[in-house]
Design a protein around this motif. Structure first.
Motif, PDB file in Angstrom:
ATOM      1  N   GLU B 191       0.824  -1.216   0.000  1.00 14.28           N
ATOM      2  CA  GLU B 191       0.000   0.000   0.000  1.00 14.28           C
ATOM      3  C   GLU B 191       0.856   1.263   0.000  1.00 14.28           C
ATOM      4  OE1 GLU B 191      -3.399   0.209  -0.099  1.00 14.28           O
ATOM      5  OE2 GLU B 191      -3.366  -1.966  -0.413  1.00 14.28           O
ATOM      6  N   LEU B 192       1.911   1.260   0.805  1.00 11.58           N
ATOM      7  CA  LEU B 192       2.692   2.494   0.966  1.00 11.58           C
ATOM      8  C   LEU B 192       3.958   2.537   0.119  1.00 11.58           C
ATOM      9  CD1 LEU B 192       2.400   3.282   4.797  1.00 11.58           C
ATOM     10  CD2 LEU B 192       0.845   3.855   2.920  1.00 11.58           C
ATOM     11  N   GLY B 193       4.300   1.415  -0.532  1.00 16.25           N
ATOM     12  CA  GLY B 193       5.446   1.445  -1.441  1.00 16.25           C
ATOM     13  C   GLY B 193       6.808   1.359  -0.771  1.00 16.25           C
ATOM     14  N   PHE B 194       6.852   0.850   0.479  1.00 19.19           N
ATOM     15  CA  PHE B 194       8.165   0.600   1.093  1.00 19.19           C
ATOM     16  C   PHE B 194       8.911  -0.435   0.247  1.00 19.19           C
ATOM     17  CE2 PHE B 194       8.009   1.968   5.799  1.00 19.19           C
ATOM     18  CZ  PHE B 194       7.073   2.964   5.562  1.00 19.19           C
ATOM     19  N   LEU B 296       0.105  15.657  -0.248  1.00 18.77           N
ATOM     20  CA  LEU B 296      -1.188  14.989  -0.117  1.00 18.77           C
ATOM     21  C   LEU B 296      -2.036  15.246  -1.362  1.00 18.77           C
ATOM     22  CD1 LEU B 296      -2.632  13.346   2.137  1.00 18.77           C
ATOM     23  CD2 LEU B 296      -3.686  15.485   2.870  1.00 18.77           C
ATOM     24  N   GLN B 297      -2.046  16.500  -1.794  1.00 19.00           N
ATOM     25  CA  GLN B 297      -2.848  16.864  -2.972  1.00 19.00           C
ATOM     26  C   GLN B 297      -2.294  16.219  -4.239  1.00 19.00           C
ATOM     27  OE1 GLN B 297      -2.798  21.127  -2.590  1.00 19.00           O
ATOM     28  NE2 GLN B 297      -4.611  21.173  -1.246  1.00 19.00           N
ATOM     29  N   GLU B 298      -0.981  16.031  -4.294  1.00 21.18           N
ATOM     30  CA  GLU B 298      -0.358  15.402  -5.460  1.00 21.18           C
ATOM     31  C   GLU B 298      -0.493  13.880  -5.432  1.00 21.18           C
ATOM     32  OE1 GLU B 298       3.210  18.761  -6.012  1.00 21.18           O
ATOM     33  OE2 GLU B 298       3.652  16.752  -5.249  1.00 21.18           O
ATOM     34  N   GLY B 299      -1.115  13.359  -4.375  1.00 20.91           N
ATOM     35  CA  GLY B 299      -1.283  11.904  -4.277  1.00 20.91           C
ATOM     36  C   GLY B 299      -0.019  11.160  -3.889  1.00 20.91           C
ATOM     37  N   LYS B 300       0.970  11.886  -3.357  1.00 23.59           N
ATOM     38  CA  LYS B 300       2.234  11.233  -2.995  1.00 23.59           C
ATOM     39  C   LYS B 300       2.228  10.705  -1.568  1.00 23.59           C
ATOM     40  CE  LYS B 300       5.143  13.897  -6.159  1.00 23.59           C
ATOM     41  NZ  LYS B 300       6.053  15.056  -6.258  1.00 23.59           N
ATOM     42  N   LEU B 301       1.249  11.124  -0.796  1.00 19.35           N
ATOM     43  CA  LEU B 301       1.171  10.675   0.605  1.00 19.35           C
ATOM     44  C   LEU B 301      -0.171  10.008   0.849  1.00 19.35           C
ATOM     45  CD1 LEU B 301       2.371  13.455   3.081  1.00 19.35           C
ATOM     46  CD2 LEU B 301       3.524  11.326   2.486  1.00 19.35           C
ATOM     47  N   LYS B 302      -0.123   8.775   1.333  1.00 14.67           N
ATOM     48  CA  LYS B 302      -1.343   8.120   1.781  1.00 14.67           C
ATOM     49  C   LYS B 302      -1.334   8.125   3.302  1.00 14.67           C
ATOM     50  CE  LYS B 302      -1.426   4.857  -2.048  1.00 14.67           C
ATOM     51  NZ  LYS B 302      -1.441   3.438  -2.421  1.00 14.67           N
ATOM     52  N   TYR B 303      -2.531   8.107   3.881  1.00 14.94           N
ATOM     53  CA  TYR B 303      -2.546   7.960   5.332  1.00 14.94           C
ATOM     54  C   TYR B 303      -3.729   7.098   5.729  1.00 14.94           C
ATOM     55  CZ  TYR B 303      -6.142  11.590   5.366  1.00 14.94           C
ATOM     56  OH  TYR B 303      -7.271  12.308   5.129  1.00 14.94           O
ATOM     57  N   ASP B 304      -3.517   6.346   6.753  1.00 16.73           N
ATOM     58  CA  ASP B 304      -4.578   5.480   7.248  1.00 16.73           C
ATOM     59  C   ASP B 304      -4.906   5.851   8.681  1.00 16.73           C
ATOM     60  OD1 ASP B 304      -5.495   2.916   5.547  1.00 16.73           O
ATOM     61  OD2 ASP B 304      -3.563   3.715   4.871  1.00 16.73           O
ATOM     62  N   GLU B 305      -6.134   5.536   9.050  1.00 14.91           N
ATOM     63  CA  GLU B 305      -6.609   5.836  10.392  1.00 14.91           C
ATOM     64  C   GLU B 305      -7.302   4.599  10.940  1.00 14.91           C
ATOM     65  OE1 GLU B 305      -9.217   8.900   9.142  1.00 14.91           O
ATOM     66  OE2 GLU B 305      -7.712  10.485   9.338  1.00 14.91           O
ATOM     67  N   THR B 306      -7.088   4.373  12.214  1.00 20.20           N
ATOM     68  CA  THR B 306      -7.851   3.355  12.916  1.00 20.20           C
ATOM     69  C   THR B 306      -8.769   4.117  13.851  1.00 20.20           C
ATOM     70  OG1 THR B 306      -6.007   1.814  12.773  1.00 20.20           O
ATOM     71  CG2 THR B 306      -7.705   1.331  14.414  1.00 20.20           C
ATOM     72  N   ILE B 307     -10.062   4.044  13.584  1.00 20.16           N
ATOM     73  CA  ILE B 307     -11.007   4.873  14.342  1.00 20.16           C
ATOM     74  C   ILE B 307     -11.859   3.999  15.249  1.00 20.16           C
ATOM     75  CG2 ILE B 307     -12.923   6.515  14.194  1.00 20.16           C
ATOM     76  CD1 ILE B 307     -11.762   7.548  11.601  1.00 20.16           C
TER      77      ILE B 307
END
Lengths: 342, 342
Positions: B191-194, B296-307
């Motif tokens: 997902e994050l491309g590591f 974020l706007q360029e789509g280079k950063l994804k983020y996930d949340e556990t709510i």
């Protein structure tokens, strides 16, 4: 015609724990003959340094290990007694990194000529040599002490530590030294002008250290590691800087010892800690020599030497570093010059 | 007329070791009434963060400890439900650091208005909030990773770690993550491309880590400390940099644990290690927000949340941080807005 003989000191064993005399072997050899562009050098003074302990171990490091049954090498001062180079003549005094031997042959390009009239020649193995430069860059580049800050130096009466403390004083800081005898404490305060000094061999060390640090620690120049450093690190201020020069307390510890983890405290105080070796500053050495020379000439830097007489006592001088028998730079006087007048 | 009631979460005990539900106390109070220049806020989302564990201890640190029998405080998103300030009106969404309570009254000057159309509002508690900024400054300012270098991140699937790894990728480095489940490993890589990720809970962790680091470690962003960090530190390259963000492995350890001393290795490798907190970058935060927003706007950063849903589950969400139950940022959803349309 019989070739003339001299001796060199070889590494006989890779020591486990504290080295002993048995780890060194004096081997008789023919005095080498210089080729074109080479000179024959008679050793006058040898430098013995704690970092050499690391090179006795067969592990990858920033410099390769010493080879078994080969001569150890280190910083030395020598006199040119025969020259096949246009750059040097008999009686010139040079410094270089060469074999622990009574004589060496070396290419002229590896030698640095010393002006014996500018300062005592041994200064080039101490305050104006690797020792002084290590103090200069390790303190100023890594820790950047500011006037009014508190600087703590461990191994403070040693070759590097005594210069670090004095440079820190030149920069207007409050300097606290840590050393291992009351004579050294007295020397730091009364001879070198440290603001305070603490004897780590006393039972009251931790208490004494805290009392000597009413304003905490902004800069720690660390020559020793181990318990002493643990005690200093507990007193760090916000934005503290630690310059790691040596960890002599663990050089003879084969296991790798355990200590309190420091990450949590470093986060709380935004502390920076950096290790270094002088090789990191290869391009900047001339600027360091210039600054140290000027301070020396202005009388702002004192330096002391503990000189052992006799090539045969070199291992003893080296082993003394780990017992703290030296005050300032530990040197071995191997011979008087034949041609030069010092 | 009866005052309306709400609940706040107070610190009931100073936990020893791992906190439990018993350390938190839900206390019913009257909903406060805003004075001039104040607003009444309804809490929508709470942020739970590992650093809060430190504030539960009664020791001097970079922020004062939480008080017993007082509300805990932390980052939250809230809706203005009543305003006595010209700066805010009903339905505005704000972020601030306030009490863990269903309602807060706050001075308008303490609040940051959020544009709910620019990004999901919870992004302001994660990638665009303290979490993202911590990743941004801790990685770029302290470790300054260069294209082609290897960057290791511990706690890599957590809120900060997952952003650090992605910023390191943006900078052209090879990124290796460390996390505690195969699902997280999969997430980091797919997902994050590591470039690689290693599960520290496997018996083969140390071997797996070495295999993932054919070129050693140039930069280590450390969220965890402890054994995991010991293993990474053994693989450091010359001139390595370590950014100390967290040491979650020891937050619940009252004794202060022991680990291998690192000074010797830091000297051999000229390694730099620095702790930090976001307060060190107070003046530079806007630049960080701008950079993160752009990525974020360029789509280079994804983020996930556990709510986690429900104010009553806040302690559980906090405790989960130490068990690694969260993927990305751990939040608590307290309520839906009354006036705003999100």
């Amino acid at each position: 015609m019989t070739a003339q003989l001299h001796k060199e000191i070889q590494l006989a064993n890779r020591p486990e724990g504290m080295p002993t005399n048995d780890d060194f072997n004096f081997v008789e050899k023919e005095i080498p003959i210089p080729a074109e562009n080479e000179v024959l050098l008679k050793t006058l003074y040898l430098s013995v340094d704690p970092y050499m302990r690391g090179r006795m171990r067969d592990v990858k490091s920033y410099i390769p290990p010493f080879e078994l049954n080969q001569a150890l090498t280190g910083g030395l001062l020598a006199e040119v007694v025969e020259s096949r180079s246009d750059l040097f003549e008999k009686g010139d005094i040079v410094s270089s990194n060469l074999s622990w031997a009574e004589y060496n042959v070396a290419n002229a390009s590896k030698l640095q000529k010393i002006d014996p009239t500018a300062a005592s020649i041994t200064a080039h193995l101490s305050v104006l040599g690797l020792t002084g430069l290590t103090a200069y860059f390790g303190l100023l580049d890594i820790a950047n002490p500011q006037a009014g800050e508190t600087v703590v130096v461990s191994g403070a009466a040693g070759a590097v530590g005594s210069i670090v403390g004095q440079i820190a004083k030149i920069k207007g800081t409050r300097v606290v030294g840590i050393a291992g005898s009351d004579d050294k404490i007295d020397y730091l305060i009364n001879e070198l002008g440290f603001d305070a000094a603490v004897n780590y061999k006393k039972d009251s060390f931790k208490e004494d250290l805290i009392n000597a640090l009413p304003d905490g620690v902004d800069v720690y120049f660390d020559n020793v590691g181990g318990d002493i450093s643990d005690a200093v690190i507990r007193q760090l201020n916000k934005h503290a800087r630690i310059s790691l020069c040596g960890a002599i307390s663990s050089y003879n510890n084969e296991e790798g010892d355990l200590g309190p983890r420091m990450q949590g405290q470093f986060i709380r105080t935004s502390t920076m800690m950096k290790g270094f070796t002088l090789g990191d500053y290869a391009k900047e050495l001339p600027a360091g020599v210039a600054a140290l020379t000027q301070w020396l000439q202005e009388g702002k830097l004192k330096y002391d030497e503990t000189i052992v007489e006799g090539f045969e006592n070199t291992p003893e001088a080296f082993l003394g570093l780990f017992k703290g028998t030296n005050l300032g730079k530990q040197l071995v006087k191997v011979a008087d010059p034949e041609f030069a007048k010092l």
